[in-house]
Design a protein around this motif. Structure first.
Motif, PDB file in Angstrom:
ATOM      1  N   SER A  20       0.833  -1.207   0.000  1.00 27.94           N
ATOM      2  CA  SER A  20       0.000   0.000   0.000  1.00 27.94           C
ATOM      3  C   SER A  20       0.866   1.256   0.000  1.00 27.94           C
ATOM      4  O   SER A  20       2.086   1.202   0.225  1.00 27.94           O
ATOM      5  CB  SER A  20      -0.879   0.014   1.249  1.00 27.94           C
ATOM      6  OG  SER A  20      -0.065   0.163   2.419  1.00 27.94           O
ATOM      7  N   LYS A  21       0.239   2.396  -0.218  1.00 30.51           N
ATOM      8  CA  LYS A  21       0.980   3.653  -0.203  1.00 30.51           C
ATOM      9  C   LYS A  21       1.601   3.909   1.163  1.00 30.51           C
ATOM     10  O   LYS A  21       2.744   4.387   1.252  1.00 30.51           O
ATOM     11  CB  LYS A  21       0.075   4.814  -0.589  1.00 30.51           C
ATOM     12  CG  LYS A  21       0.833   6.141  -0.739  1.00 30.51           C
ATOM     13  CD  LYS A  21      -0.073   7.269  -1.187  1.00 30.51           C
ATOM     14  CE  LYS A  21       0.746   8.545  -1.442  1.00 30.51           C
ATOM     15  NZ  LYS A  21       1.496   8.978  -0.249  1.00 30.51           N
ATOM     16  N   SER A  22       0.888   3.607   2.239  1.00 31.56           N
ATOM     17  CA  SER A  22       1.454   3.848   3.573  1.00 31.56           C
ATOM     18  C   SER A  22       2.660   2.953   3.837  1.00 31.56           C
ATOM     19  O   SER A  22       3.629   3.375   4.478  1.00 31.56           O
ATOM     20  CB  SER A  22       0.390   3.650   4.647  1.00 31.56           C
ATOM     21  OG  SER A  22      -0.105   2.327   4.640  1.00 31.56           O
ATOM     22  N   GLN A  23       2.627   1.731   3.329  1.00 32.73           N
ATOM     23  CA  GLN A  23       3.795   0.850   3.461  1.00 32.73           C
ATOM     24  C   GLN A  23       4.969   1.393   2.663  1.00 32.73           C
ATOM     25  O   GLN A  23       6.119   1.379   3.121  1.00 32.73           O
ATOM     26  CB  GLN A  23       3.445  -0.562   2.982  1.00 32.73           C
ATOM     27  CG  GLN A  23       2.525  -1.329   3.923  1.00 32.73           C
ATOM     28  CD  GLN A  23       2.065  -2.641   3.311  1.00 32.73           C
ATOM     29  OE1 GLN A  23       1.265  -2.652   2.381  1.00 32.73           O
ATOM     30  NE2 GLN A  23       2.572  -3.747   3.813  1.00 32.73           N
ATOM     31  N   LEU A  24       4.692   1.853   1.454  1.00 32.02           N
ATOM     32  CA  LEU A  24       5.739   2.424   0.616  1.00 32.02           C
ATOM     33  C   LEU A  24       6.342   3.672   1.248  1.00 32.02           C
ATOM     34  O   LEU A  24       7.560   3.876   1.226  1.00 32.02           O
ATOM     35  CB  LEU A  24       5.170   2.758  -0.763  1.00 32.02           C
ATOM     36  CG  LEU A  24       4.797   1.572  -1.641  1.00 32.02           C
ATOM     37  CD1 LEU A  24       3.897   2.022  -2.787  1.00 32.02           C
ATOM     38  CD2 LEU A  24       6.041   0.883  -2.181  1.00 32.02           C
ATOM     39  N   ASP A  25       5.494   4.495   1.826  1.00 26.76           N
ATOM     40  CA  ASP A  25       5.980   5.720   2.470  1.00 26.76           C
ATOM     41  C   ASP A  25       6.880   5.379   3.655  1.00 26.76           C
ATOM     42  O   ASP A  25       7.910   6.042   3.879  1.00 26.76           O
ATOM     43  CB  ASP A  25       4.808   6.582   2.934  1.00 26.76           C
ATOM     44  CG  ASP A  25       4.087   7.261   1.776  1.00 26.76           C
ATOM     45  OD1 ASP A  25       4.682   7.370   0.685  1.00 26.76           O
ATOM     46  OD2 ASP A  25       2.926   7.672   1.976  1.00 26.76           O
ATOM     47  N   PHE A  26       6.503   4.369   4.435  1.00 25.80           N
ATOM     48  CA  PHE A  26       7.330   3.939   5.555  1.00 25.80           C
ATOM     49  C   PHE A  26       8.690   3.470   5.049  1.00 25.80           C
ATOM     50  O   PHE A  26       9.738   3.865   5.582  1.00 25.80           O
ATOM     51  CB  PHE A  26       6.635   2.814   6.327  1.00 25.80           C
ATOM     52  CG  PHE A  26       7.487   2.201   7.403  1.00 25.80           C
ATOM     53  CD1 PHE A  26       7.601   2.799   8.646  1.00 25.80           C
ATOM     54  CD2 PHE A  26       8.196   1.026   7.176  1.00 25.80           C
ATOM     55  CE1 PHE A  26       8.395   2.244   9.648  1.00 25.80           C
ATOM     56  CE2 PHE A  26       8.991   0.453   8.157  1.00 25.80           C
ATOM     57  CZ  PHE A  26       9.095   1.065   9.401  1.00 25.80           C
ATOM     58  N   ALA A  27       8.690   2.608   4.027  1.00 28.85           N
ATOM     59  CA  ALA A  27       9.943   2.090   3.480  1.00 28.85           C
ATOM     60  C   ALA A  27      10.818   3.226   2.962  1.00 28.85           C
ATOM     61  O   ALA A  27      12.037   3.251   3.200  1.00 28.85           O
ATOM     62  CB  ALA A  27       9.650   1.082   2.363  1.00 28.85           C
TER      63      ALA A  27
END
Length: 392
Positions: A41-48
């Motif tokens: 998801s976008k939130s996972q990508l942002d965290f990474a």
């Protein structure tokens, strides 16, 4: 009184009609698909991205590993062909490796774009997707369904990132969608009666493609097949004396079931249909289960809280302890296992241990030992980067 009752009935009906769109039937496609929404998801990508930019580990090492791989090479030349022909054990192999690896490269470049915001990577991802969507017409020979499942798992992951995060243009996105709809989806959506990893990988492709196409009917069909196959792939003691089966396979006697389970006649929680074949194929099945569960979670239905999550947890734990070196008992696969689970534990471990707080000592040890996990060069790639200890 009649008028009052009628008014109450009409009011209730109207209220129901207004409420109905917000309701969601169990195991049904979302009314509105989330994007990007295939395995990450976008939130996972942002965290990474935040972790990589901060130089934090293990994400920076995972990113460096990805960027040093052949898949991130901006000079990569795609090798599309109209007919991809894949026989058993890759004989013949006419475009099979090329297709799978170009699809992984498209996803790799899309991830590289997201982390770096260097649009050369987005353009390279698009170039790879465009090259194939302009040429491919079919998959043939005995391994066609599995090949389509593997490549078809990576393509929508790349397409979701580009379509929904890239700030430039993708003129041929419609042609790419048509390729997924006409070349890939028909080959995988009806499933397979082969070893379980085939149908699980095919359903991973079908689910991912359905999200990209926003095809609710195909999504529902794929999830239903996935639920049935997962229950028939990982044994739980609550299943009874024998594993569950897929009705279309007609495994209607103990002898047939034992034969299908590679000759294993003692069934214990966490055993899979292919454990006694080898851990590599078992890893394919486990990985596909985790990917579909993750996509479903992003789309609003958390299958980790169902038997899917329990089967995934037990399969990971059972295989991990032997992959780590625990002695194999004589009742299990004749006392001998063929190891090689592969880079397949991050997604399930993160969902079950980090998000849900379930203790998974063996899976945790194996996951951390294997970091950063790379690619299996088939359909798994860079999951320490996207899923490693990711709270989102």
């Amino acid at each position: 009184m009649r008028r009052t009752a009628l008014l109450a009935t009409v009011t209730a009906l109207v209220a129901g009609a207004l409420v109905w769109p917000a309701a969601r039937q169990a195991d049904a496609a979302p009314l509105t698909f989330a994007h990007p929404g295939v395995t990450v998801s976008k939130s996972q990508l942002d965290f990474a991205r935040t972790q990589v930019n901060a130089g934090a580990q293990p994400w920076k090492a995972a990113y460096d590993q990805m960027m040093a791989s052949k898949y991130a090479d901006l000079n990569r030349v795609p090798k599309p062909r109209a007919t991809v022909e894949c026989g058993s054990y890759s004989n013949p192999n006419y475009g099979c490796t090329d297709e799978r690896e170009d699809a992984i490269a498209a996803y790799t470049d899309a991830l590289a774009w997201y982390i770096t915001r260097d649009d050369r990577y987005a353009k390279k991802s698009i170039a790879l997707m465009d090259a194939w969507s302009a040429v491919i017409k079919e998959h043939t020979n005995s391994n066609a369904p599995l090949q389509t499942g593997w490549a078809g798992s990576s393509w929508p992951k790349a397409a979701e990132l580009i379509k929904y995060t890239y700030t430039g243009t993708w003129a041929n996105s419609g042609r790419f969608a048509t390729m997924l709809r006409t070349v890939y989806l028909p080959e995988v959506i009806n499933g397979s009666n082969s070893n379980g990893n085939w149908e699980l990988s095919m359903m991973e492709a079908a689910v991912g493609i359905s999200v990209f196409l926003e095809d609710r009917t195909s999504y529902d069909k794929a999830i239903a097949k996935f639920r049935t196959r997962t229950a028939a792939y990982v044994y739980l003691s609550s299943d009874g004396a024998l594993p569950k089966t897929v009705p279309s396979q007609n495994l209607d006697t103990t002898a047939k079931i034992v034969n299908y389970w590679q000759g294993q006649s003692t069934f214990v929680t966490g055993l899979t249909q292919e454990t006694c074949r080898d851990f590599t194929h078992t890893g394919y099945g486990i990985s596909a289960i985790s990917h579909i569960a993750e996509t479903s979670r992003i789309q609003g239905e958390d299958l980790y809280g169902t038997d899917v999550g329990e089967r995934l947890r037990q399969a990971l734990g059972f295989q991990s302890k032997y992959q780590l070196g625990e002695a194999v008992p004589s009742w299990l696969c004749g006392g001998s296992l063929t190891l090689g689970l592969g880079p397949v534990t991050e997604t399930g471990y993160n969902a079950l241990h980090n998000r849900l707080g379930i203790a998974m000592a063996n899976t945790q040890k194996l996951t951390e030992q294997n970091r950063p996990s790379g690619s299996n060069n088939l359909f798994v790639a860079w999951e320490t980067l996207t899923d490693g200890d990711n709270p989102n």
